[in-house]
Design an enzyme around this catalytic site. Structure first.
Site, PDB file in Angstrom:
ATOM      1  N   HIS A 338       6.473   5.941   1.614  1.00 44.08           N
ATOM      2  CA  HIS A 338       5.949   7.310   1.533  1.00 44.08           C
ATOM      3  C   HIS A 338       4.714   7.464   2.403  1.00 44.08           C
ATOM      4  CE1 HIS A 338       2.434   6.947  -1.268  1.00 44.08           C
ATOM      5  NE2 HIS A 338       3.116   5.986  -1.858  1.00 44.08           N
ATOM      6  N   ASP A 350      -2.212   2.542  -0.410  1.00 41.63           N
ATOM      7  CA  ASP A 350      -1.189   3.365  -1.064  1.00 41.63           C
ATOM      8  C   ASP A 350      -1.113   4.731  -0.392  1.00 41.63           C
ATOM      9  OD1 ASP A 350       0.636   4.454  -2.810  1.00 41.63           O
ATOM     10  OD2 ASP A 350      -0.773   4.677  -4.467  1.00 41.63           O
ATOM     11  N   GLU A 389       5.516  11.673  -2.418  1.00 48.61           N
ATOM     12  CA  GLU A 389       5.785  10.661  -3.441  1.00 48.61           C
ATOM     13  C   GLU A 389       4.753  10.741  -4.553  1.00 48.61           C
ATOM     14  OE1 GLU A 389       5.367   6.589  -5.336  1.00 48.61           O
ATOM     15  OE2 GLU A 389       3.904   7.850  -4.309  1.00 48.61           O
ATOM     16  N   GLU A 390       3.514  11.017  -4.168  1.00 48.95           N
ATOM     17  CA  GLU A 390       2.425  10.979  -5.137  1.00 48.95           C
ATOM     18  C   GLU A 390       2.482  12.112  -6.155  1.00 48.95           C
ATOM     19  OE1 GLU A 390       0.684   8.559  -5.602  1.00 48.95           O
ATOM     20  OE2 GLU A 390       0.264   7.460  -3.755  1.00 48.95           O
ATOM     21  N   ASP A 423       5.988  -0.041  -0.652  1.00 47.09           N
ATOM     22  CA  ASP A 423       4.918   0.795  -1.191  1.00 47.09           C
ATOM     23  C   ASP A 423       3.792  -0.120  -1.668  1.00 47.09           C
ATOM     24  OD1 ASP A 423       3.354   2.718  -2.379  1.00 47.09           O
ATOM     25  OD2 ASP A 423       4.898   3.491  -3.717  1.00 47.09           O
ATOM     26  N   HIS A 531      -5.761   4.659  -5.997  1.00 45.17           N
ATOM     27  CA  HIS A 531      -5.920   6.104  -6.179  1.00 45.17           C
ATOM     28  C   HIS A 531      -7.392   6.515  -6.236  1.00 45.17           C
ATOM     29  CE1 HIS A 531      -1.635   7.245  -7.762  1.00 45.17           C
ATOM     30  NE2 HIS A 531      -1.621   6.661  -6.572  1.00 45.17           N
TER      31      HIS A 531
END
Length: 599
Positions: A338, A350, A389-390, A423, A531
């Site tokens: 992603h 990420d 994706e997130e 990922d 994140h």
């Protein structure tokens, strides 16, 4: 009085400052220590492992996996890094991987984020520039057929700060909302719906971490019509939201688990496009205090909740796919990662790491195909970069749904043999994680399981041959392989770890395999910047990243050299698919797709 007031202000400031500084010190220490360990390892070289025997079992992963015999494996050349672009005598895809070039892609993603409010989240300029970089890089370095498709997503914005007030036996407390999570008691969860609970609504605490129907059905009192309070952990946040809706909760409050200092404050997350509930994320102290009160039958505990939202126009998000010009289009290997970050940070691990790895694989393969010594593959390879994706695997899900309805040869779901997903490949406190086919969800189509288990075992074999530690990781569909696996497509992939804690057993096992002191830090997250704003280029463990990309290259080359990949992946056969739906219209531009005027 002035002196007393100043002392009070200073004391209050110090109380706020100490936990913030403490968290910062912990994060800095973890990342710095792991960076030093990586540099030591790289400088030592990769030939000083203790002993000559290869561990064939992992004490941290007792689950057995299918044995892949040597006859089923294409001979492996030890993967060593190339430092120039000079042709190799007998080139292979793993030996063609140049980590310096792949790190250059990560640096480009970092520059894009830095110039655009420090993130690359969907619908932002940073995200759009990420897509431009990927397509321009493919055009400049490959002769692959590149396509872009767009799909809409819904978005909301806060019209005003949300309100959260608790009442415990008649004593009310108003909690602090702030976009600065270090001082906030709670924050808004993206894609939450509106709420206007002016009367206090009772709380139901969900047992365990709310990842199973049993957890929700065992809530006391029952959650229907009440506010569900559930702790972070194990499953995806969106899974908790789905279960809350299925059990008729009025709203959902998720709170951090306090396992480590960086898991105390509220967290910026979303519950996906399908969410139908008001939702907030609480700090660990606030969530735990409410849980303790609500579970005490002698107290009367409830909350008032106000969330005012503004609907935003539908926003277009893009997928990019690049196909090799040769190979059977009805037998396609799909490799995906992603391309978006979360709004909180640059998303370099990420998932800039997966996006850069995918670019590196595509470019290396294109260059090999242009030589006379590297045979073309029997199967077409499709490299894809999924959007959104997130916020719920939206790009890959859209692609799979389109493929189910497609009639063009090469675009149908039946033309896809396997999806490999990459990922988070460079976590600082890494593991060499392999998706474990045996942990697939119970509703996974049975014909996808033998091949998925073979992919697990084949990755494991590569790490064993390289004298590297390996670990199984969950295969429950939390990343972009999920929509493929759900439709019965064999899947697999790699993962260096996210917001889970590395335990002592894993650390000791990695020490044993890599050398004393190289196992990372027990009790720390695999990625302490998961994140967060600190998920920058400094968050990448280059040693781990390189090995993961080499493993991905090995897997692609090995699959592409199989004489009969369908039989190898689907020994029990594949179900016959029919596409009776009318073909989807193709659009020339995003303007036409959304009916917007050309500017």
């Amino acid at each position: 009085m002035e002196s007393s007031t100043n002392e009070y202000k200073m004391l209050k400031f110090m109380k706020m400052l100490v936990p913030v500084v403490g968290v910062g010190i912990v994060l800095t220490t973890v990342v710095f220590a792991l960076s030093i360990a990586t540099l030591v390892k790289v400088n030592k070289g990769f030939n000083d492992f203790q002993g000559n025997t290869i561990e064939t079992t992992n004490p941290t992963n007792p689950t057995t996996v299918p044995v892949i015999t040597p006859a089923t494996i294409i001979p492996i050349t030890t993967a060593t890094t190339t430092t120039t672009d000079q042709p190799l005598p007998n080139p292979t895809l793993p030996t063609s991987i140049n980590i310096t070039n792949i790190m250059d892609h990560l640096s480009a993603f970092q520059r894009i984020a830095t110039a655009n409010n420090r993130n690359r989240a969907v619908t932002t300029t940073g995200y759009n520039q990420t897509l431009d970089y990927i397509t321009n890089t493919l055009a400049a370095n490959t002769n692959f057929n590149v396509t872009k498709t767009f799909f809409p997503i819904r978005q909301f914005a806060l019209a005003s700060d949300p309100i959260l007030i608790s009442s415990i036996n008649g004593v009310t407390k108003t909690y602090t909302f702030s976009k600065d999570l270090s001082v906030a008691d709670f924050t808004y969860i993206e894609l939450s719906t509106r709420a206007n609970f002016m009367a206090f609504v009772g709380i139901s605490v969900i047992p365990n971490v709310g990842c199973s129907n049993d957890d929700w059905s065992n809530a006391n009192p029952p959650v229907a019509g009440r506010v569900a309070l559930v702790k972070r952990g194990v499953c995806a946040f969106s899974d908790k939201g789905v279960l809350a809706a299925q059990n008729n909760a009025a709203a959902i409050l998720i709170y951090n688990d306090g396992v480590t200092p960086d898991r105390v404050q509220p967290m910026a997350i979303n519950l996906g496009q399908e969410n139908v509930l008001p939702a907030l994320f609480l700090s660990f102290p606030v969530g735990q205090a409410l849980a303790d009160a609500a579970q005490d039958s002698s107290t009367n505990t409830g909350v008032q909740l106000v969330i005012n939202l503004v609907d935003l126009p539908l926003s277009p998000v893009g997928n990019i796919c690049a196909d090799t010009p040769t190979g059977d289009a009805t037998q396609t290997i799909v490799i995906g990662s992603h391309s978006d970050s979360v709004p909180a940070g640059p998303g370099i691990n990420d998932n800039g790491s997966g996006s850069a790895a995918n670019l590196g694989l595509a470019i290396a393969l294109a260059k090999l195909f242009q030589t006379s010594t590297y045979p073309k593959y029997k199967y077409r390879v499709r490299f894809c970069w999924w959007g959104a994706e997130e916020i719920g695997l939206l790009g890959s899900d859209y692609h799979v749904k389109q493929a189910k309805n497609a009639t063009d040869v090469g675009e149908r779901l039946q033309d896809y043999l396997i999806n490999l997903n990459y990922d988070m490949l460079g976590s600082p406190n890494y593991i060499f994680g392999i998706y474990d086919g045996q942990t697939a969800n119970n509703d996974t189509p049975s014909h996808a399981l033998p091949g998925s288990n073979k992919i697990t075992a084949l990755f494991r074999d590569w790490f064993i041959r390289q004298k590297l530690p390996w670990n199984h990781t969950d295969f429950s569909g939390r990343s972009d392989y999920g929509p493929f696996l759900f439709e019965g497509i064999v899947a697999g992939g790699l993962f260096t770890g996210g917001d889970e804690v590395k335990n002592q057993q894993t650390r000791d096992y990695m020490d044993q395999m890599l050398g004393q002191g190289m196992g990372g830090i027990a009790g720390a997250l695999y990625d302490p910047c998961y994140h967060m704003a600190c998920d920058s280029i400094q968050n990448i463990n280059v040693f781990a990243f390189e090995k993961m990309v080499q493993a991905a290259a090995f897997m692609l080359e090995n699959l592409a050299r199989q004489d009969d990949l369908i039989q190898w992946l689907y020994p029990n056969g594949r179900p016959t698919r029919s596409n009776n739906e009318s073909p989807q219209r193709k659009y020339d531009s995003i303007n036409e797709y959304f009916g917007m005027p050309y500017l």
